[in-house]
Write a protein that holds these residues in place. Structure first.
Motif, PDB file in Angstrom:
ATOM      1  N   ASP A  71       8.747   0.023 -19.700  1.00  0.00           N
ATOM      2  CA  ASP A  71       8.260   1.255 -20.321  1.00  0.00           C
ATOM      3  C   ASP A  71       9.189   1.711 -21.443  1.00  0.00           C
ATOM      4  O   ASP A  71       8.734   2.166 -22.498  1.00  0.00           O
ATOM      5  N   SER A  72      10.496   1.572 -21.225  1.00  0.00           N
ATOM      6  CA  SER A  72      11.443   2.015 -22.246  1.00  0.00           C
ATOM      7  C   SER A  72      11.408   1.106 -23.470  1.00  0.00           C
ATOM      8  O   SER A  72      11.561   1.569 -24.604  1.00  0.00           O
TER       9      SER A  72
ATOM     10  N   ASP B  87      10.330   0.371 -15.235  1.00  0.00           N
ATOM     11  CA  ASP B  87      11.015   1.395 -16.025  1.00  0.00           C
ATOM     12  C   ASP B  87      11.588   0.781 -17.302  1.00  0.00           C
ATOM     13  O   ASP B  87      11.532   1.379 -18.380  1.00  0.00           O
TER      14      ASP B  87
ATOM     15  N   GLU C 140      10.038  -2.038  -9.387  1.00  0.00           N
ATOM     16  CA  GLU C 140       9.773  -0.692  -9.901  1.00  0.00           C
ATOM     17  C   GLU C 140      10.733  -0.344 -11.036  1.00  0.00           C
ATOM     18  O   GLU C 140      10.345   0.222 -12.062  1.00  0.00           O
ATOM     19  N   ARG C 141      12.010  -0.702 -10.860  1.00  0.00           N
ATOM     20  CA  ARG C 141      12.988  -0.493 -11.933  1.00  0.00           C
ATOM     21  C   ARG C 141      12.667  -1.380 -13.134  1.00  0.00           C
ATOM     22  O   ARG C 141      12.922  -1.013 -14.283  1.00  0.00           O
TER      23      ARG C 141
ATOM     24  N   ASP D 294      16.752   4.982 -18.637  1.00  0.00           N
ATOM     25  CA  ASP D 294      16.653   5.458 -17.254  1.00  0.00           C
ATOM     26  C   ASP D 294      17.607   6.629 -17.001  1.00  0.00           C
ATOM     27  O   ASP D 294      17.943   6.908 -15.855  1.00  0.00           O
TER      28      ASP D 294
ATOM     29  N   SER E 123      16.033   0.915 -20.852  1.00  0.00           N
ATOM     30  CA  SER E 123      16.402   1.145 -19.456  1.00  0.00           C
ATOM     31  C   SER E 123      17.121  -0.078 -18.898  1.00  0.00           C
ATOM     32  O   SER E 123      16.796  -1.213 -19.233  1.00  0.00           O
TER      33      SER E 123
END
Length: 485
Positions: free
Chosen positions: A110-111, A107, A103-104, A231, A143
């Protein structure tokens, strides 16, 4: 053996060799893989004992660390931050779950996508502000994620060692320093500039200061930096210089880094970060004059083993190279051209334009490789055809193609190879094909971007065991098989 597996395994050559291999196929895919390996040097199958799928709970890194030390004077041992070799694990309260790591990881992806998509407009706005003599605002970086690797570096005179994350997607290196207004809890004591005879502050007029994304001047004309990650993690402090020790005997005098005194976020217990991006403040750029313009690393196949990070140094003789692609809109990232994928030795039917349109970043901090949706779907279909004999398992976070190996002593997994521009074909180690959370949930270690327009990302899982060479002088990236275990 399923008929689809037999068809894929049969060789394309005629004559006696084809007949021999066909008979071998009737016996077992393991025997066929061995025969194909001997005849072509490029096996189409990985045959692996199920008992070896999960990492050991005991660190087995001693030999790899010795190899790293002998690689060059500027080599550092690399360990996974959540593995038994990590200096951070003992006090970190245990490792996150696989679902949390993935999940991280999303992130971070996405960044990277946001940064790449918004880079052009952000650059134009920054140029306008700079022309008016206005200091630049903090720009959100990549992130951090949680699938990172740790190296130990020395700072100051006398030397003090610190455990830091290394990241090819970041530029500024930093550690937490005394006195600290607001620091998170870390593994080691904070760096104390007052105890180093080679420490110096960087003034505002220094080019290294003005080259940062975000800087301000203090009343004493010291350069103050700020880095905000994707993040919400953040580090603020003074830009400084000191001696950086690399490996058993390498040292870089006057290394510029951040002395953080107001830091917060998802850094775990790492003492800071070493940035290996393309901007001039990164370690890779600062070390170029002494060690050569480039670096290499090898990420181990297991979190219980160790690899290395080497600044400068020669490429391994077996390295295959592809061009490093320049992208002015996101100058920190390293781009390369992924043009195709092979499964079990056969090319997956994806037009090269699908890969080239968005481009591909190679990143040490992203765990799972992200592909354009069209390419991922084709890879998934091809891989699943060879895996019909195994029971499907539930999806694991972003990984949707998973298998249950319960009850098997060995498993036969089709090879996956990545094809880059210039002809470099990199056949992944088994550890780069499957992400194994447990024997009953082993997943294809690739994910979709969800569209065909976002940049692809070559993650660290697919880089495992390769000596990954960043030859900045020649503008190329290389992959040497069996760089570490």
């Amino acid at each position: 053996m399923a008929p689809a597996t037999r068809r894929a395994a049969l060789p394309r050559r005629g004559g006696l060799l084809a007949a021999v291999l066909a008979l071998a196929a009737l016996a077992s895919p393991a025997r066929l893989a061995a025969a194909a390996d001997r005849s072509s040097g490029a096996p189409d199958w990985h045959v692996v004992r199920v008992s070896s799928l999960l990492p050991s709970a005991v660190c087995t890194a001693a030999g790899a660390r010795a190899a790293a030390a002998s690689n060059s004077s500027s080599s550092l041992g690399v360990v996974h931050r959540h593995g038994p070799c990590s200096p951070l694990l003992a006090r970190a309260g245990g490792a996150p779950s696989h679902a949390e790591i993935l999940e991280r990881d999303q992130d971070r992806v996405d960044s990277i996508h946001r940064r790449a998509a918004g880079a052009a407009s952000a650059a134009a706005a920054d140029a306008a502000r700079a022309s008016k003599g206005v200091s630049l605002p903090a720009r959100r970086g990549v992130s951090l994620g949680t699938g990172n690797y740790i190296v130990s570096v020395g700072l100051g005179t006398p030397r003090r060692d610190f455990s830091v994350v290394f990241d090819t997607g970041s530029d500024l290196s930093w550690v937490q320093c005394r006195p600290c207004n607001g620091c998170y809890e870390q593994q080691d004591p904070l760096f104390d500039p007052a105890q180093s005879s080679t420490y110096a502050a960087v003034p505002c007029g220094d080019p290294q200061c003005r080259g940062l994304d975000s800087w301000t001047c203090t009343s004493g004309s010291r350069c103050r930096y700020e880095v905000v990650y994707g993040d919400q993690s953040q580090t603020d402090g003074n830009l400084v210089r000191d001696t950086l020790a690399l490996g058993p005997s390498g040292a870089l005098q006057g290394f510029v880094f951040g002395c953080g005194d107001d830091d917060s976020g998802l850094f775990g217990r790492a003492d800071g970060l070493v940035g290996l991006g393309r901007n001039r403040v990164s370690l890779a750029s600062q070390a170029a004059a002494k060690y050569g313009a480039g670096f290499s690393y090898c990420l181990p196949s297991s979190s219980s083993a160790a690899g290395y990070l080497s600044i400068g140094g020669a490429a391994p003789p077996n390295a295959q190279f592809t061009a490093m692609v320049a992208r002015g809109d996101t100058p920190s990232f390293y781009y390369l051209n992924l043009v195709g994928i092979k499964v079990a030795g056969r090319t997956v039917g994806v037009p090269e334009a699908v890969f080239r349109a968005p481009g591909t970043v190679i990143d040490s901090g992203t765990v799972i490789t992200r592909l354009p949706d069209t390419a991922y779907r084709a890879l998934r279909r091809a891989f699943a055809r060879f895996m019909r004999k195994y029971k499907r398992a539930p999806a694991l976070s972003i990984l949707d193609t998973c298998y249950d190996f319960t009850g098997y002593t060995t498993v036969q997994i089709p090879s996956v190879a990545l094809v880059f521009s210039g002809g470099a074909t990199v056949s992944l180690d088994f550890s780069g094909v499957l992400y194994v959370s447990k024997v009953s949930q082993a997943c294809l270690a690739f994910a979709s971007n969800g569209d065909d327009t976002s940049i692809g990302i070559l993650g660290n899982t697919q880089q495992k065991t390769f000596a990954v060479v960043y030859d900045v002088t020649s503008q190329k990236i290389g992959f040497g098989a069996k760089g570490c275990a």
